[in-house]
Design a protein around this motif. Structure first.
Motif, PDB file in Angstrom:
ATOM      1  N   ASN A  96      42.257  80.443  40.034  1.00  0.00           N
ATOM      2  CA  ASN A  96      43.229  80.982  38.860  1.00  0.00           C
ATOM      3  C   ASN A  96      44.243  79.835  38.604  1.00  0.00           C
ATOM      4  O   ASN A  96      45.092  80.095  38.057  1.00  0.00           O
ATOM      5  CB  ASN A  96      43.804  82.183  39.410  1.00  0.00           C
ATOM      6  CG  ASN A  96      44.624  82.135  40.880  1.00  0.00           C
ATOM      7  OD1 ASN A  96      44.631  81.039  41.355  1.00  0.00           O
ATOM      8  ND2 ASN A  96      45.050  83.300  41.349  1.00  0.00           N
ATOM      9  N   SER A  97      44.458  78.633  39.502  1.00  0.00           N
ATOM     10  CA  SER A  97      45.614  77.739  39.297  1.00  0.00           C
ATOM     11  C   SER A  97      45.099  76.981  38.019  1.00  0.00           C
ATOM     12  O   SER A  97      45.962  76.167  37.437  1.00  0.00           O
ATOM     13  CB  SER A  97      45.652  76.836  40.434  1.00  0.00           C
ATOM     14  OG  SER A  97      44.297  76.051  40.705  1.00  0.00           O
ATOM     15  N   PHE A  98      43.732  77.064  37.559  1.00  0.00           N
ATOM     16  CA  PHE A  98      43.557  76.513  36.123  1.00  0.00           C
ATOM     17  C   PHE A  98      43.664  77.312  35.045  1.00  0.00           C
ATOM     18  O   PHE A  98      43.429  76.881  34.078  1.00  0.00           O
ATOM     19  CB  PHE A  98      42.102  75.717  36.309  1.00  0.00           C
ATOM     20  CG  PHE A  98      41.795  74.884  37.610  1.00  0.00           C
ATOM     21  CD1 PHE A  98      42.147  73.472  37.458  1.00  0.00           C
ATOM     22  CD2 PHE A  98      41.091  75.252  38.774  1.00  0.00           C
ATOM     23  CE1 PHE A  98      42.030  72.525  38.417  1.00  0.00           C
ATOM     24  CE2 PHE A  98      40.894  74.438  39.611  1.00  0.00           C
ATOM     25  CZ  PHE A  98      41.493  73.096  39.401  1.00  0.00           C
ATOM     26  N   HIS A  99      44.059  78.487  35.302  1.00  0.00           N
ATOM     27  CA  HIS A  99      44.054  79.503  34.000  1.00  0.00           C
ATOM     28  C   HIS A  99      44.592  79.201  32.975  1.00  0.00           C
ATOM     29  O   HIS A  99      44.136  79.433  31.785  1.00  0.00           O
ATOM     30  CB  HIS A  99      44.397  81.060  34.612  1.00  0.00           C
ATOM     31  CG  HIS A  99      44.094  81.966  33.693  1.00  0.00           C
ATOM     32  ND1 HIS A  99      42.776  82.487  33.364  1.00  0.00           N
ATOM     33  CD2 HIS A  99      45.021  82.758  32.917  1.00  0.00           C
ATOM     34  CE1 HIS A  99      43.255  83.397  32.268  1.00  0.00           C
ATOM     35  NE2 HIS A  99      44.520  83.507  32.235  1.00  0.00           N
ATOM     36  N   ASP A 100      45.924  78.787  33.016  1.00  0.00           N
ATOM     37  CA  ASP A 100      46.608  78.358  31.783  1.00  0.00           C
ATOM     38  C   ASP A 100      46.878  76.897  31.577  1.00  0.00           C
ATOM     39  O   ASP A 100      47.534  76.443  30.665  1.00  0.00           O
ATOM     40  CB  ASP A 100      47.841  79.142  31.915  1.00  0.00           C
ATOM     41  CG  ASP A 100      48.017  80.573  31.754  1.00  0.00           C
ATOM     42  OD1 ASP A 100      47.155  81.106  31.328  1.00  0.00           O
ATOM     43  OD2 ASP A 100      48.658  81.098  32.811  1.00  0.00           O
ATOM     44  N   GLY A 101      46.074  76.101  32.251  1.00  0.00           N
ATOM     45  CA  GLY A 101      46.061  74.695  31.859  1.00  0.00           C
ATOM     46  C   GLY A 101      45.764  74.240  30.662  1.00  0.00           C
ATOM     47  O   GLY A 101      44.850  74.607  30.152  1.00  0.00           O
TER      48      GLY A 101
ATOM     49  N   LEU B 193      43.618  68.761  31.706  1.00  0.00           N
ATOM     50  CA  LEU B 193      42.976  68.332  32.816  1.00  0.00           C
ATOM     51  C   LEU B 193      42.488  66.883  32.913  1.00  0.00           C
ATOM     52  O   LEU B 193      41.861  66.284  31.966  1.00  0.00           O
ATOM     53  CB  LEU B 193      41.635  69.165  32.917  1.00  0.00           C
ATOM     54  CG  LEU B 193      40.794  69.199  34.420  1.00  0.00           C
ATOM     55  CD1 LEU B 193      41.507  69.531  35.183  1.00  0.00           C
ATOM     56  CD2 LEU B 193      39.628  70.212  34.163  1.00  0.00           C
TER      57      LEU B 193
ATOM     58  N   SER C 250      37.347  79.097  33.817  1.00  0.00           N
ATOM     59  CA  SER C 250      38.646  79.811  34.149  1.00  0.00           C
ATOM     60  C   SER C 250      39.774  79.349  33.181  1.00  0.00           C
ATOM     61  O   SER C 250      40.897  79.829  33.049  1.00  0.00           O
ATOM     62  CB  SER C 250      39.112  79.312  35.627  1.00  0.00           C
ATOM     63  OG  SER C 250      39.439  77.919  35.706  1.00  0.00           O
ATOM     64  N   CYS C 251      39.674  78.118  32.395  1.00  0.00           N
ATOM     65  CA  CYS C 251      40.620  77.599  31.654  1.00  0.00           C
ATOM     66  C   CYS C 251      40.029  77.407  29.975  1.00  0.00           C
ATOM     67  O   CYS C 251      40.754  76.689  29.438  1.00  0.00           O
ATOM     68  CB  CYS C 251      41.238  76.442  32.055  1.00  0.00           C
ATOM     69  SG  CYS C 251      40.026  74.920  32.164  1.00  0.00           S
ATOM     70  N   SER C 252      38.980  78.274  29.900  1.00  0.00           N
ATOM     71  CA  SER C 252      38.403  77.952  28.572  1.00  0.00           C
ATOM     72  C   SER C 252      39.271  78.242  27.373  1.00  0.00           C
ATOM     73  O   SER C 252      39.034  77.408  26.355  1.00  0.00           O
ATOM     74  CB  SER C 252      37.061  78.744  28.553  1.00  0.00           C
ATOM     75  OG  SER C 252      37.566  80.243  28.399  1.00  0.00           O
TER      76      SER C 252
ATOM     77  N   SER D 287      42.409  77.892  27.173  1.00  0.00           N
ATOM     78  CA  SER D 287      43.716  77.384  27.112  1.00  0.00           C
ATOM     79  C   SER D 287      43.900  75.690  27.276  1.00  0.00           C
ATOM     80  O   SER D 287      44.532  75.112  26.566  1.00  0.00           O
ATOM     81  CB  SER D 287      44.583  77.560  28.333  1.00  0.00           C
ATOM     82  OG  SER D 287      44.083  77.393  29.681  1.00  0.00           O
ATOM     83  N   LEU D 288      42.720  74.893  27.869  1.00  0.00           N
ATOM     84  CA  LEU D 288      42.424  73.603  27.979  1.00  0.00           C
ATOM     85  C   LEU D 288      42.317  72.800  26.468  1.00  0.00           C
ATOM     86  O   LEU D 288      41.209  73.238  25.805  1.00  0.00           O
ATOM     87  CB  LEU D 288      41.346  73.286  28.940  1.00  0.00           C
ATOM     88  CG  LEU D 288      41.188  71.826  29.419  1.00  0.00           C
ATOM     89  CD1 LEU D 288      42.350  71.548  30.059  1.00  0.00           C
ATOM     90  CD2 LEU D 288      39.928  71.532  29.895  1.00  0.00           C
TER      91      LEU D 288
END
Length: 168
Positions: free
Chosen positions: A4-9, A12, A32-34, A36-37
């Motif tokens: 969940n630490s990658f959720h809003d990234g 990367l 998990s960051c699809s 937002s990345l």
């Protein structure tokens, strides 16, 4: 790190990981960051062979992919459902041709190829990339520069549709 630490990234960086051979190994992170990345940079991953299979298709918001100093990439893999608009290939010293998977990037608008001195020609499928608006090639071989000369170069018909071309 917890997933969940990658959720809003939004950005990367995968740097210096000599164990990773495929971006499929990061599939859970990508899922998990699809949404937002927007920017992904992969640098100095000496054993990386695949950047498109098993990972990038999950990154629906991805706008830019930058690959730096990853000399073992597979140049002929195919891409499905990947729609980023900017690609940079930098210092890929062992790359001898523009990777075939780029021809499947229908949303690609900007392509930068820099310090890839073994690349000596632009493939004929470049003419299919009608969405590309900018092609920048720097620190390239003399042969590539000659082949891409406006009007006279052997590869000019493959890239002439691109409005902004810079070869140095």
């Amino acid at each position: 790190m917890p997933m969940n630490s990658f959720h809003d990234g939004a950005m990367l960086f995968i740097y210096g990981d000599n164990k990773v051979e495929s971006l499929g190994e990061a599939m859970e992170v990508f899922r998990s960051c699809s949404a937002s990345l927007k920017y992904l940079e992969i640098s100095d991953c000496d054993n990386l062979k695949s950047v498109v299979s098993g990972g990038l298709e999950h990154l629906s918001a991805l706008e830019e992919l930058k690959i730096v100093c990853c000399d073992n990439l597979n140049e002929s893999e195919e891409v499905e459902r990947v729609s980023f608009c900017q690609l940079t290939l930098l210092s890929l010293r062992e790359m001898v041709e523009v990777p075939n998977w780029i021809q499947y990037l229908s949303a690609l608008q900007t392509l930068h190829i820099d310090d890839c001195k073994k690349v000596e020609s632009m493939p004929n499928w470049m003419s299919k990339l009608t969405s590309v608006r900018e092609l920048a090639v720097g620190c390239c071989s003399a042969q590539l520069k000659e082949r891409c000369q406006e009007s006279t170069g052997e590869d000019w018909p493959n890239i002439q549709h691109i409005p902004d071309i810079g070869i140095s």
